[in-house]
Scaffold this motif. Structure first.
Motif, PDB file in Angstrom:
ATOM      1  N   ASN A 112     -10.780  16.158  12.786  1.00 16.92           N
ATOM      2  CA  ASN A 112     -11.744  16.830  13.791  1.00 16.92           C
ATOM      3  C   ASN A 112     -12.938  15.678  13.717  1.00 16.92           C
ATOM      4  N   SER A 113     -13.296  15.355  12.921  1.00 19.40           N
ATOM      5  CA  SER A 113     -14.758  14.645  12.539  1.00 19.40           C
ATOM      6  C   SER A 113     -14.869  13.202  13.081  1.00 19.40           C
ATOM      7  N   ASN A 114     -13.453  12.720  13.051  1.00 16.08           N
ATOM      8  CA  ASN A 114     -13.039  11.193  13.464  1.00 16.08           C
ATOM      9  C   ASN A 114     -11.778  11.146  13.884  1.00 16.08           C
ATOM     10  N   PRO A 115     -11.460  11.125  15.247  1.00 16.60           N
ATOM     11  CA  PRO A 115     -10.208  11.030  15.566  1.00 16.60           C
ATOM     12  C   PRO A 115      -9.375   9.810  15.647  1.00 16.60           C
ATOM     13  N   ASN A 116      -9.972   8.815  14.943  1.00 15.65           N
ATOM     14  CA  ASN A 116      -9.370   7.506  15.034  1.00 15.65           C
ATOM     15  C   ASN A 116      -8.811   7.277  13.619  1.00 15.65           C
ATOM     16  N   PRO A 117      -7.467   7.459  13.789  1.00 14.09           N
ATOM     17  CA  PRO A 117      -6.661   7.174  12.381  1.00 14.09           C
ATOM     18  C   PRO A 117      -6.716   5.798  11.808  1.00 14.09           C
ATOM     19  N   ASN A 118      -7.141   4.704  12.444  1.00 16.05           N
ATOM     20  CA  ASN A 118      -7.254   3.382  12.187  1.00 16.05           C
ATOM     21  C   ASN A 118      -8.373   3.292  11.161  1.00 16.05           C
ATOM     22  N   GLU A 119      -9.371   4.198  11.126  1.00 17.68           N
ATOM     23  CA  GLU A 119     -10.469   4.161  10.038  1.00 17.68           C
ATOM     24  C   GLU A 119     -10.305   5.320   8.965  1.00 17.68           C
ATOM     25  N   THR A 120      -9.695   6.412   9.458  1.00 16.99           N
ATOM     26  CA  THR A 120      -9.544   7.552   8.434  1.00 16.99           C
ATOM     27  C   THR A 120      -8.347   7.382   7.501  1.00 16.99           C
ATOM     28  N   GLU A 121      -7.243   7.000   8.109  1.00 18.49           N
ATOM     29  CA  GLU A 121      -5.809   6.980   7.231  1.00 18.49           C
ATOM     30  C   GLU A 121      -5.998   6.029   6.296  1.00 18.49           C
ATOM     31  N   PRO A 122      -6.446   4.858   6.188  1.00 16.97           N
ATOM     32  CA  PRO A 122      -6.185   3.862   5.227  1.00 16.97           C
ATOM     33  C   PRO A 122      -6.838   4.372   3.969  1.00 16.97           C
ATOM     34  N   PRO A 123      -7.997   4.883   3.881  1.00 15.44           N
ATOM     35  CA  PRO A 123      -8.604   5.268   2.687  1.00 15.44           C
ATOM     36  C   PRO A 123      -7.943   6.573   2.154  1.00 15.44           C
ATOM     37  N   LEU A 124      -7.548   7.627   3.042  1.00 13.39           N
ATOM     38  CA  LEU A 124      -6.929   8.830   2.780  1.00 13.39           C
ATOM     39  C   LEU A 124      -5.522   8.423   2.049  1.00 13.39           C
ATOM     40  N   MET A 125      -4.911   7.340   2.674  1.00  6.95           N
ATOM     41  CA  MET A 125      -3.635   6.811   1.954  1.00  6.95           C
ATOM     42  C   MET A 125      -3.978   6.508   0.451  1.00  6.95           C
ATOM     43  N   THR A 126      -4.806   5.597   0.374  1.00  8.91           N
ATOM     44  CA  THR A 126      -5.282   5.002  -1.042  1.00  8.91           C
ATOM     45  C   THR A 126      -5.382   6.217  -1.973  1.00  8.91           C
ATOM     46  N   LYS A 127      -6.251   7.341  -1.423  1.00  6.42           N
ATOM     47  CA  LYS A 127      -6.448   8.346  -2.426  1.00  6.42           C
ATOM     48  C   LYS A 127      -5.248   8.962  -2.800  1.00  6.42           C
ATOM     49  N   ILE A 128      -4.433   9.364  -1.951  1.00  5.52           N
ATOM     50  CA  ILE A 128      -3.146  10.357  -2.245  1.00  5.52           C
ATOM     51  C   ILE A 128      -2.248   9.169  -3.007  1.00  5.52           C
ATOM     52  N   VAL A 129      -2.237   8.247  -2.672  1.00  3.63           N
ATOM     53  CA  VAL A 129      -1.122   7.335  -3.392  1.00  3.63           C
ATOM     54  C   VAL A 129      -1.455   7.357  -5.024  1.00  3.63           C
ATOM     55  N   GLU A 130      -2.905   7.203  -5.365  1.00  2.90           N
ATOM     56  CA  GLU A 130      -3.524   7.256  -6.642  1.00  2.90           C
ATOM     57  C   GLU A 130      -3.335   8.580  -7.284  1.00  2.90           C
ATOM     58  N   LEU A 131      -3.581   9.519  -6.341  1.00  2.00           N
ATOM     59  CA  LEU A 131      -3.209  10.792  -7.286  1.00  2.00           C
ATOM     60  C   LEU A 131      -2.001  11.150  -7.513  1.00  2.00           C
ATOM     61  N   VAL A 132      -0.966  10.981  -6.571  1.00  2.00           N
ATOM     62  CA  VAL A 132       0.468  11.293  -6.850  1.00  2.00           C
ATOM     63  C   VAL A 132       0.923  10.579  -8.027  1.00  2.00           C
ATOM     64  N   GLN A 133       0.661   9.076  -8.260  1.00  2.00           N
ATOM     65  CA  GLN A 133       1.325   8.358  -9.152  1.00  2.00           C
ATOM     66  C   GLN A 133       0.596   8.733 -10.417  1.00  2.00           C
TER      67      GLN A 133
END
Length: 353
Positions: A72-93
């Motif tokens: 909601n704070s930033n609707p541009n997934p090109n900006e928000t999704e890469p760092p979130l993906m990194t965080k989730i991958v590191e967390l899950v593994q």
């Protein structure tokens, strides 16, 4: 026999014609899950942690990681999704040892996930559109990973199975131009809802056989698509998965977990039982109650689809000596009996023909 190798830092999953069916857990995905999406935007990863552990406990061989939240704070997934993906991958593994499947429509998020993942993850996905091929296939080559190829292109998803086969074939051929072998491509022939198309099941079985026999590739699908919009979806899924396996499908992106019965549902049923004049023992616990009245379980456990898959593995001789089936059916110890061994099973070995 074609084998697709997917690895974590310490564990290998093999998708193959002569291998047990590979289950790719789908639950770490905020699509259609408003609560999870809100948690992720707020930096709360508690549900991700629970879903990762529950899916592996239920038997998932690979975990799909999708970070597709529209903030909601930033609707541009090109900006928000890469760092979130990194965080989730590191967390899950850091929590589980199974390999990962990096899932996104955002190229930057795909590369972020590949860079963060240890081992050799599966990439999800590439489609037949030329611009998508030119974006994703170089990543597949650069990181030397296998990829899910979805059988749609610029014209959309065709209802004609011959067209979907042709799209898959073109993706395999374009991948070869990049030096990517067919054994590193896992084709999703696209399962249509049987409620909307009566021939959807027959179509996918025919397509899977062609993909195996003519292209020599492994296959996957979103398993629950087949039952979309119909009652008793688990019943349909339970029939579909072994039939797809019999046709040659080698993996599926699916939910391996049977979710625990909600407390509100337990209380509602208890009130209904009491209103009917049924007297319950004062010391009855919730697990005994839900089991007695056929509500399921208060515990996270493998879903019925996992039971169907394990049985099909046994019946197709992809379960050596029936060991996985026997282990799957061992009863958990009752409360107060932990540490006393498994209850009620003597086991045994199945003879090979």
């Amino acid at each position: 026999m074609t084998r697709t190798i997917v690895e974590s830092k310490t564990k290998t999953a093999v998708i193959g014609f002569d291998e047990p069916f590979c289950v790719i857990g789908e639950r770490i995905n905020p699509t259609g899950r408003k609560k999870l999406a809100a948690e992720l935007e707020a930096g709360d990863f508690s549900t991700v942690e629970k879903d990762a552990l529950a899916q592996v406990l239920a038997g998932a061989d690979i975990l799909d990681i999708n970070a597709g939240v529209v903030y909601n704070s930033n609707p541009n997934p090109n900006e928000t999704e890469p760092p979130l993906m990194t965080k989730i991958v590191e967390l899950v593994q850091g929590l589980v040892d199974v390999p990962l499947c990096i899932d996104s429509s955002v190229p930057g998020a795909l590369e972020a996930g590949l860079a963060a993942a240890e081992g050799r993850p599966l990439l999800n996905s590439v489609t037949g559109e030329e611009d998508r091929l030119e974006l994703v296939l170089p990543l597949v080559k650069k990181y030397n990973v296998p990829v899910v190829a979805i059988s749609n292109d610029d014209t959309g998803i065709s209802e004609d199975p011959d067209v979907r086969f042709a799209v898959a074939k073109r993706i395999v051929e374009r991948a070869a131009d990049y030096g990517i072998p067919a054994h590193d491509i896992v084709v999703d022939p696209l399962v249509m809802p049987i409620g909307a198309m009566a021939t959807a099941g027959k179509q996918v079985f025919t397509l899977v056989r062609r993909l195996r026999d003519e292209l020599g590739v492994n296959t996957t699908c979103g398993a629950s698509n087949i039952s979309f919009g119909l009652p008793n979806r688990h019943g349909i899924n339970n029939a579909f998965l072994p039939m797809a396996m019999g046709a040659g499908m080698t993996s599926a992106i699916m939910n391996p977990v049977s979710m625990p019965v909600a407390q509100a549902k337990i209380e509602e049923k208890k009130a209904e039982v009491l209103a009917a004049g049924i007297i319950l023992p004062e010391d009855i616990d919730d697990e005994t109650f839900v089991t007695l009245f056929g509500l399921g379980s208060t515990k996270v456990r493998p879903g019925k689809e996992m039971e169907a898959i394990r049985a099909a593995n046994l019946l197709t001789d992809n379960d050596a000596h029936g060991g996985a089936w026997i282990e799957f059916n061992k009863q958990a110890p009752k409360a107060g009996h932990e540490g006393r061994g498994r209850a009620g099973r003597t086991g045994g070995r199945r003879r090979r023909a």
